[in-house]
Design an enzyme around this catalytic site. Sequence first.
Site, mmCIF file in Angstrom:
data_model
loop_
_atom_site.group_PDB
_atom_site.id
_atom_site.type_symbol
_atom_site.label_atom_id
_atom_site.label_comp_id
_atom_site.label_asym_id
_atom_site.label_seq_id
_atom_site.Cartn_x
_atom_site.Cartn_y
_atom_site.Cartn_z
ATOM 1 C CE LYS A 40 -3.698 -0.338 2.501
ATOM 2 N NZ LYS A 40 -4.624 -0.332 3.665
ATOM 3 C CB CYS A 71 -19.740 3.988 6.873
ATOM 4 S SG CYS A 71 -17.989 4.221 6.518
#
Length: 446
Positions: free
Chosen positions: A37, A271
Amino acid sequence: MAPKITVIGTGYLGATHAAAMAELGFEVLGLDVVPEKIEMLSRAEVPMYEPGLEELLGKHVAGLEGSSGRLRFTTSWEEVAEFGDVHFVCVNTPQKHGEYACDMSYVDAAVASLAPLLRRPALVVGKSTVPVGSAARLARMITELAPAGAEVELAWNPEFLREGFAVEDTLHPDRIVVGVHGERAEKVLREVYATPVGEGSPFVVTDYPTAELVKTAANSFLATKISFINAMAEVCEAADGDVAKLAEAIGHDERIGKKFLRAGIGFGGGCLPKDIRAFMARAGELGADQALTFLREVDSINMRRRGHMVELARETVGGSFLGQRVAVLGATFKPDSDDVRDSPALNVAGQIHLQGGQVTVYDPKGMENARRVFPTLAYADSALDACRGARVVLHLTEWAEFRSLDPVALRDVVAEPHLLDGRNALDAVVWRAAGWTYRAMGRPRA
């Protein structure tokens, strides 16, 4: 002298926050424990689709031609501790496997790794969505572990990012909430956010518990509003009413407002569903579970809409999906994102497939992620290709591309021109004039 900023965790939230802090003029160091990443971000590449994010990274990542050089990335906790004055914790807080509760292990691990290395005054700022009461516990943990002791303070600064608008929401937030226990922390955060505050963003100072509650309270209110209009869609179908006109009428009431009153197959994503479930779980732990029992019905209504869309599709193809070709337009949970986490569209496609339907999916940005979740579904390179030979077309994610489709051209490639609009977003008059039977949740058949 401006504080130096670190961002711990460079996923969706962290990468956006790091790039935005560099855009605001700060020297920024981002940390992640995944080397791959870090390598991507150091090339100004991101593993997700978020409009404007790669361009913003390209403006500031050190070593790139024409960049400001204000943004770097590392895997070294020691480097982060030495570099930073303000440390933003932006790691993931997923739902625990098999439970409603929030998994705090990533936040705890980040604090446990950082705190023992803090040998001078610093401010640690939590941005992750956490159960109320977490900040006080983490503040004690930092004081115990940090060599600088009480010289290291904690603040809580919840994020309010909307996928597809994350860069805009970070640079020009509609509010900035900070939970602090001292004037120094407030002063530092006012300096960090001086630009958006100067542009008019409200700066709300609270205690820890209130700051922790803001995000979950906002998400719960939003989820309730969406599920309310979907419940009204169920009533409208039973009473032969029109939920779109009902929403228009009540939306003119300024106490209610027009936003998020479009009935459909409900909300999803990484979320909203997990946040309201974690909120219920935490309320139970605090002995206030009765205060949030209504959220169980909010969640239930939301999940029920997916099953109802499957039922409408089954009815449209004659009562059984076996051998029937079904086109699904949309795989992501919302437009302008490649996120398929808890996607209503993909959930509906998967249910139909499991019942024997030959499902072909097309999405402008979410195809790769969708294939990982449901590799057994068929995928097409365009909406037109997805619809070839279909007996019913399901519109399940509200991409602008789908709103601009030519219904006449699409009609020529399907087996039967049946459209189910799971987002109540297409023009029923236009599609019906082109020879389609158009049906949407909570609205009359014609």
